[in-house]
Design a protein around this motif. Structure first.
Motif, PDB file in Angstrom:
ATOM      1  N   VAL A 213       6.133  14.187  15.440  1.00 52.85           N
ATOM      2  CA  VAL A 213       6.282  14.341  13.989  1.00 52.85           C
ATOM      3  C   VAL A 213       5.027  15.006  13.418  1.00 52.85           C
ATOM      4  O   VAL A 213       5.116  15.926  12.611  1.00 52.85           O
ATOM      5  CB  VAL A 213       6.540  12.976  13.306  1.00 52.85           C
ATOM      6  N   TYR A 214       3.850  14.542  13.839  1.00 56.17           N
ATOM      7  CA  TYR A 214       2.598  15.163  13.386  1.00 56.17           C
ATOM      8  C   TYR A 214       2.527  16.622  13.816  1.00 56.17           C
ATOM      9  O   TYR A 214       2.084  17.482  13.060  1.00 56.17           O
ATOM     10  CB  TYR A 214       1.383  14.419  13.938  1.00 56.17           C
ATOM     11  N   ARG A 215       2.951  16.907  15.040  1.00 58.24           N
ATOM     12  CA  ARG A 215       2.914  18.279  15.544  1.00 58.24           C
ATOM     13  C   ARG A 215       3.830  19.179  14.707  1.00 58.24           C
ATOM     14  O   ARG A 215       3.460  20.296  14.356  1.00 58.24           O
ATOM     15  CB  ARG A 215       3.318  18.295  17.020  1.00 58.24           C
ATOM     16  N   LEU A 216       5.005  18.678  14.346  1.00 57.60           N
ATOM     17  CA  LEU A 216       5.919  19.466  13.517  1.00 57.60           C
ATOM     18  C   LEU A 216       5.374  19.656  12.102  1.00 57.60           C
ATOM     19  O   LEU A 216       5.546  20.711  11.504  1.00 57.60           O
ATOM     20  CB  LEU A 216       7.289  18.790  13.462  1.00 57.60           C
ATOM     21  N   GLU A 217       4.712  18.626  11.570  1.00 59.18           N
ATOM     22  CA  GLU A 217       4.160  18.708  10.215  1.00 59.18           C
ATOM     23  C   GLU A 217       2.978  19.684  10.132  1.00 59.18           C
ATOM     24  O   GLU A 217       2.747  20.281   9.088  1.00 59.18           O
ATOM     25  CB  GLU A 217       3.682  17.322   9.748  1.00 59.18           C
ATOM     26  N   THR A 218       2.235  19.811  11.215  1.00 57.37           N
ATOM     27  CA  THR A 218       1.038  20.643  11.184  1.00 57.37           C
ATOM     28  C   THR A 218       1.236  22.025  11.807  1.00 57.37           C
ATOM     29  O   THR A 218       0.286  22.810  11.853  1.00 57.37           O
ATOM     30  CB  THR A 218      -0.131  19.940  11.904  1.00 57.37           C
ATOM     31  N   ALA A 219       2.436  22.335  12.261  1.00 59.52           N
ATOM     32  CA  ALA A 219       2.678  23.621  12.918  1.00 59.52           C
ATOM     33  C   ALA A 219       2.457  24.791  11.963  1.00 59.52           C
ATOM     34  O   ALA A 219       1.769  25.766  12.309  1.00 59.52           O
ATOM     35  CB  ALA A 219       4.083  23.670  13.498  1.00 59.52           C
ATOM     36  N   GLN A 220       3.002  24.740  10.767  1.00 57.83           N
ATOM     37  CA  GLN A 220       2.863  25.840   9.812  1.00 57.83           C
ATOM     38  C   GLN A 220       1.410  26.026   9.360  1.00 57.83           C
ATOM     39  O   GLN A 220       0.911  27.155   9.365  1.00 57.83           O
ATOM     40  CB  GLN A 220       3.778  25.618   8.598  1.00 57.83           C
ATOM     41  N   PRO A 221       0.685  24.966   8.980  1.00 60.99           N
ATOM     42  CA  PRO A 221      -0.724  25.182   8.618  1.00 60.99           C
ATOM     43  C   PRO A 221      -1.569  25.734   9.768  1.00 60.99           C
ATOM     44  O   PRO A 221      -2.443  26.573   9.541  1.00 60.99           O
ATOM     45  CB  PRO A 221      -1.216  23.790   8.212  1.00 60.99           C
ATOM     46  N   ARG A 222      -1.294  25.314  11.000  1.00 56.89           N
ATOM     47  CA  ARG A 222      -2.040  25.856  12.146  1.00 56.89           C
ATOM     48  C   ARG A 222      -1.732  27.323  12.352  1.00 56.89           C
ATOM     49  O   ARG A 222      -2.620  28.123  12.645  1.00 56.89           O
ATOM     50  CB  ARG A 222      -1.718  25.070  13.412  1.00 56.89           C
ATOM     51  N   PHE A 223      -0.464  27.715  12.196  1.00 61.93           N
ATOM     52  CA  PHE A 223      -0.093  29.113  12.320  1.00 61.93           C
ATOM     53  C   PHE A 223      -0.778  29.947  11.240  1.00 61.93           C
ATOM     54  O   PHE A 223      -1.304  31.027  11.519  1.00 61.93           O
ATOM     55  CB  PHE A 223       1.426  29.276  12.224  1.00 61.93           C
ATOM     56  N   ASN A 224      -0.763  29.444  10.003  1.00 64.88           N
ATOM     57  CA  ASN A 224      -1.435  30.160   8.905  1.00 64.88           C
ATOM     58  C   ASN A 224      -2.918  30.346   9.198  1.00 64.88           C
ATOM     59  O   ASN A 224      -3.484  31.415   8.948  1.00 64.88           O
ATOM     60  CB  ASN A 224      -1.251  29.422   7.583  1.00 64.88           C
TER      61      ASN A 224
ATOM     62  N   LEU B 169       2.832  15.117   5.119  1.00 68.20           N
ATOM     63  CA  LEU B 169       1.396  14.824   5.150  1.00 68.20           C
ATOM     64  C   LEU B 169       0.641  15.391   3.963  1.00 68.20           C
ATOM     65  O   LEU B 169      -0.354  14.821   3.528  1.00 68.20           O
ATOM     66  CB  LEU B 169       0.778  15.385   6.438  1.00 68.20           C
ATOM     67  N   ARG B 170       1.092  16.516   3.418  1.00 66.09           N
ATOM     68  CA  ARG B 170       0.337  17.170   2.352  1.00 66.09           C
ATOM     69  C   ARG B 170       0.829  16.818   0.955  1.00 66.09           C
ATOM     70  O   ARG B 170       0.156  17.099  -0.026  1.00 66.09           O
ATOM     71  CB  ARG B 170       0.374  18.683   2.550  1.00 66.09           C
ATOM     72  N   ALA B 171       1.993  16.203   0.838  1.00 70.07           N
ATOM     73  CA  ALA B 171       2.551  15.873  -0.472  1.00 70.07           C
ATOM     74  C   ALA B 171       1.962  14.566  -0.994  1.00 70.07           C
ATOM     75  O   ALA B 171       1.585  13.679  -0.224  1.00 70.07           O
ATOM     76  CB  ALA B 171       4.064  15.751  -0.376  1.00 70.07           C
ATOM     77  N   ALA B 172       1.877  14.453  -2.302  1.00 68.35           N
ATOM     78  CA  ALA B 172       1.390  13.223  -2.926  1.00 68.35           C
ATOM     79  C   ALA B 172       2.409  12.107  -2.699  1.00 68.35           C
ATOM     80  O   ALA B 172       3.605  12.354  -2.523  1.00 68.35           O
ATOM     81  CB  ALA B 172       1.186  13.447  -4.413  1.00 68.35           C
ATOM     82  N   THR B 173       1.925  10.880  -2.702  1.00 71.52           N
ATOM     83  CA  THR B 173       2.803   9.736  -2.511  1.00 71.52           C
ATOM     84  C   THR B 173       3.711   9.564  -3.721  1.00 71.52           C
ATOM     85  O   THR B 173       3.250   9.585  -4.861  1.00 71.52           O
ATOM     86  CB  THR B 173       1.971   8.455  -2.296  1.00 71.52           C
ATOM     87  N   LEU B 174       4.991   9.410  -3.469  1.00 74.32           N
ATOM     88  CA  LEU B 174       5.964   9.222  -4.532  1.00 74.32           C
ATOM     89  C   LEU B 174       6.101   7.738  -4.866  1.00 74.32           C
ATOM     90  O   LEU B 174       5.892   6.886  -3.998  1.00 74.32           O
ATOM     91  CB  LEU B 174       7.323   9.776  -4.095  1.00 74.32           C
ATOM     92  N   PRO B 175       6.479   7.407  -6.108  1.00 76.25           N
ATOM     93  CA  PRO B 175       6.745   6.002  -6.421  1.00 76.25           C
ATOM     94  C   PRO B 175       7.888   5.487  -5.553  1.00 76.25           C
ATOM     95  O   PRO B 175       8.855   6.205  -5.297  1.00 76.25           O
ATOM     96  CB  PRO B 175       7.148   6.028  -7.901  1.00 76.25           C
ATOM     97  N   GLY B 176       7.762   4.250  -5.101  1.00 80.74           N
ATOM     98  CA  GLY B 176       8.781   3.692  -4.219  1.00 80.74           C
ATOM     99  C   GLY B 176       9.094   2.245  -4.543  1.00 80.74           C
ATOM    100  O   GLY B 176       8.212   1.463  -4.869  1.00 80.74           O
TER     101      GLY B 176
ATOM    102  N   ALA C 166       0.831  -1.203   0.000  1.00 78.79           N
ATOM    103  CA  ALA C 166       0.000   0.000   0.000  1.00 78.79           C
ATOM    104  C   ALA C 166       0.866   1.254   0.000  1.00 78.79           C
ATOM    105  O   ALA C 166       2.004   1.237   0.460  1.00 78.79           O
ATOM    106  CB  ALA C 166      -0.925   0.001   1.217  1.00 78.79           C
ATOM    107  N   ASP C 167       0.315   2.324  -0.523  1.00 80.34           N
ATOM    108  CA  ASP C 167       0.991   3.614  -0.503  1.00 80.34           C
ATOM    109  C   ASP C 167       1.077   4.132   0.926  1.00 80.34           C
ATOM    110  O   ASP C 167       0.159   3.956   1.719  1.00 80.34           O
ATOM    111  CB  ASP C 167       0.238   4.636  -1.351  1.00 80.34           C
ATOM    112  N   THR C 168       2.185   4.770   1.239  1.00 82.89           N
ATOM    113  CA  THR C 168       2.361   5.438   2.526  1.00 82.89           C
ATOM    114  C   THR C 168       2.858   6.847   2.263  1.00 82.89           C
ATOM    115  O   THR C 168       3.420   7.119   1.210  1.00 82.89           O
ATOM    116  CB  THR C 168       3.393   4.704   3.413  1.00 82.89           C
ATOM    117  N   ARG C 169       2.652   7.719   3.199  1.00 82.24           N
ATOM    118  CA  ARG C 169       3.149   9.088   3.067  1.00 82.24           C
ATOM    119  C   ARG C 169       4.658   9.053   3.276  1.00 82.24           C
ATOM    120  O   ARG C 169       5.138   8.685   4.334  1.00 82.24           O
ATOM    121  CB  ARG C 169       2.514  10.005   4.104  1.00 82.24           C
ATOM    122  N   ASN C 170       5.412   9.399   2.240  1.00 78.05           N
ATOM    123  CA  ASN C 170       6.862   9.353   2.366  1.00 78.05           C
ATOM    124  C   ASN C 170       7.520  10.703   2.147  1.00 78.05           C
ATOM    125  O   ASN C 170       8.736  10.787   2.112  1.00 78.05           O
ATOM    126  CB  ASN C 170       7.459   8.307   1.423  1.00 78.05           C
ATOM    127  N   ASP C 171       6.716  11.755   2.028  1.00 77.74           N
ATOM    128  CA  ASP C 171       7.292  13.086   1.839  1.00 77.74           C
ATOM    129  C   ASP C 171       6.409  14.140   2.499  1.00 77.74           C
ATOM    130  O   ASP C 171       6.110  15.164   1.910  1.00 77.74           O
ATOM    131  CB  ASP C 171       7.473  13.373   0.341  1.00 77.74           C
TER     132      ASP C 171
END
Length: 175
Positions: A142-153, A83-90, A76-81
């Motif tokens: 990791v989730y907190r760091l990934e969502t910090a900028q969108p929450r600030f915006n 939370l908001r980026a599309a899944t890359l081929p792996g 299955a696809d996983t987020r590798n880049d």
């Protein structure tokens, strides 16, 4: 192997294949979509440029390796880049075939993950004393760091919206 990522088709790598560095690979669903419609990638060969080039001490791999690997499964696809980026081929290869020197270990725990940290580090040390254990980070962080900028915006835009609403209300009141 890959117990947390669901297998969609085919099979996973066996312990023997991993230990011997056999030329088998798993691919994700995004990579499987690159094949022509109606073509099953299982059993097909991939030539990987990464295996052709000599990367020196950057990547650990045996000498005289051939660039061809056989696809044995689709996971299955996983987020590798992020939370908001599309899944890359792996393409997932055995670590005995090719491995970066700085690897990450993901551990699933029940309860508080930091409570297990010391036990995991001791287990790694028991397996190999020369392997350094670096910085540990919980998935919540990791989730907190990934969502910090969108929450600030969102907070910034909310403040501007409230300021605009207050100015509009003052303007309507003054008229």
């Amino acid at each position: 192997l890959f117990r947390s990522t669901p297998l969609k088709r085919g099979r996973t790598l066996t312990r023997s294949e991993v230990l011997h560095g056999d030329h088998f690979a798993l691919i994700n669903e995004t990579t499987a979509k690159l094949w022509a419609a109606g073509t099953d990638p299982i059993g097909k060969h991939l030539n990987l440029d990464l295996l052709k080039t000599n990367l020196g001490s950057e990547i650990l791999m045996p000498a005289g390796i051939t660039p061809s690997v056989t696809v044995v499964g689709v996971i299955a696809d996983t987020r590798n880049d992020g939370l908001r980026a599309a899944t890359l081929p792996g393409v997932y290869l055995p670590y005995t075939l090719i491995a970066p020197p700085d690897r990450s270990l993901a551990v699933r725990t029940y309860g508080e993950p930091t409570a297990m940290l010391k036990a995991v580090q001791m287990q790694i040390r028991n397996l190999d004393k020369d392997v350094p254990s670096g910085h540990a980070i919980a998935l919540d962080e990791v989730y907190r760091l990934e969502t910090a900028q969108p929450r600030f915006n969102m907070a910034l835009f909310s403040c501007f919206a409230a300021l605009g609403l207050a100015l509009a209300a003052a303007g309507v009141y003054s008229v």
